[in-house]
Design an enzyme around this catalytic site. Structure first.
Site, short mmCIF file in Angstrom:
data_model
loop_
_atom_site.label_atom_id
_atom_site.label_comp_id
_atom_site.label_asym_id
_atom_site.label_seq_id
_atom_site.Cartn_x
_atom_site.Cartn_y
_atom_site.Cartn_z
N GLU A 109 0.82 -1.21 0.00
CA GLU A 109 0.00 0.00 0.00
C GLU A 109 0.86 1.26 0.00
OE1 GLU A 109 -4.11 -1.17 2.17
OE2 GLU A 109 -2.30 -1.59 3.35
N GLU A 129 -3.57 -10.07 3.63
CA GLU A 129 -4.53 -9.83 4.71
C GLU A 129 -5.60 -10.91 4.79
OE1 GLU A 129 -2.68 -5.85 3.78
OE2 GLU A 129 -3.47 -7.52 2.59
#
Length: 262
Positions: A109, A129
């Site tokens: 990210e 995740e």
């Protein structure tokens, strides 16, 4: 001990992840990144390079810090990174991520918050995740859907399979792939070219992109000339136009003058 490093090399800001053991994103790193990005925004830097020490760019959030922490306490501490990445995305200057080795989770990210990604052949990008039973915490799923489309984003986010730099280059997410031993030089060269470029023109372009993303293309087109025409009054634009006119008269291709960032 600091886990990031911010240096200024003339007009270029270089923000490095420096935490031993894979640059896992601790609470301290989140705070340091947030502070560093605010410094960059007020520094007068004309480009930003985000890189990392060690064999891996970033192994993601340090989940060891999260176990057993109540959500109402965990959220504000995790949210700090989302704030920092939003600041990177809103900088008017060009931003480049230089990635080697594993680039996972929050590290992915961080790279996605930049305008361009240059990657070593060793780079592997992933959103792990789902393996933890959680979502991407800084909006990575949104960035991926915007850049790649929902189908490719689902492949990355749902399956958590690492994807090579070469594959992401073919998907137009990574700009350039270089040999590992060439990454540092190639990244500095790219970021340096951007830092020496027409800062006001870059800023206008990024403002229109943000408007397109936040409000829509029609709104961005309505604002096109209100945003772009004032750039003509800048010293950089006047120097560039004069150099271009002289090149036309001489039958030479355009070559950029030395832009001042003004």
């Amino acid at each position: 001990m600091a886990v990031t490093r911010l240096e200024f090399d003339g007009p270029l800001a270089v923000l490095s992840l420096t935490r031993p053991g894979g640059n896992r994103i601790s609470f301290a790193m989140r705070d340091e990144l947030n502070t560093a990005v605010h410094r960059i925004a007020g520094s007068g830097a004309r480009a930003l390079l985000v890189d990392a020490d060690g064999p891996d760019f970033c192994l993601g959030g340090d989940v060891r810090d999260w176990v057993g922490v109540p959500t109402d306490e965990l959220r504000p501490r995790i949210e700090v990174l989302a704030t920092a990445l939003a600041w990177i995305g809103n900088l008017d200057i060009p931003t480049v991520a230089a990635v080697q080795g594993h680039c996972a989770g929050g590290g992915f990210e961080i790279a996605l918050s930049c305008d361009m990604i240059i990657a070593a052949r060793s780079a592997r990008f992933s959103s792990p995740e789902a393996l933890l039973g959680i979502t991407t915490l800084q909006g990575g799923m949104l960035d991926l859907a915007t850049r790649l489309g929902r189908t490719r984003a689902a492949e990355l986010v749902f399956l958590s399979t690492p994807i090579s730099a070469e594959q992401l280059c073919t998907w137009n997410l990574v700009n350039t792939v270089v040999d590992d031993d060439a990454l540092a030089h190639a990244a500095r060269d790219l970021a340096g070219r951007l830092a020496a470029g027409p800062t006001r023109a870059y800023a206008a372009t990024k403002q229109l992109w943000r408007l397109q993303s936040e409000v829509g293309e029609r709104a961005a087109r309505r604002a096109l000339y209100d945003t772009s025409m004032p750039v003509f009054d800048s010293r950089d634009a006047q120097a560039g136009l004069q150099a271009a006119a002289q090149a036309v008269d001489a039958g030479r291709p355009f070559s950029a003058p030395e832009f001042e960032g003004q």
